[in-house]
Design a protein around this motif. Structure first.
Motif: not given
Length: 109
Positions: A75, A87, A90, A97-98, A101-102, A104-105
């Motif tokens: 991250r 990815e 996942r 999971s948060a 997702e952060e 990955t974003a």
């Protein structure tokens, strides 16, 4: 049948290291085991370069033992080079999971 030379084994190990951790695992470890027993400067120098490369961190993210610290580091790096590895997490990584997702974003940005 003669055994392959160190240069050939190093090329094979490098090619196998580029695959996902879940693929070619036995083949990769067979090559690593042979290389481990070779006391040659070529093997040491090549493995030393791999150890400090950014790709080494990508391989960590593709392993079967990924913790929160590794995903936090991904991250913070926010590198597009890590996006595929993130990815792929996942499908099985359920630690946070948060956080995933952060990470990955940020790698997409």
């Amino acid at each position: 049948m003669s055994s392959p030379g160190s240069s050939e084994l190093l090329a094979q190990a490098h090619a196998l290291s580029e695959t996902l951790a879940t693929r070619e695992g036995d083949a990769r470890w067979a090559v690593i085991s042979v290389l481990h027993d070779r006391r040659e400067p070529l093997v040491f120098d090549t493995c030393s370069r791999w150890a400090v490369s950014r790709h080494a961190f990508e391989r960590v993210l593709q392993s079967e033992d990924v913790g929160s610290l590794e995903v936090e580091a991904a991250r913070d790096l926010a590198s597009p080079e890590l996006l595929d590895a993130l990815e792929s997490l996942r499908s099985w990584w359920d630690v946070d999971s948060a956080l995933l997702e952060e990470a990955t974003a940020r790698s997409r940005a």
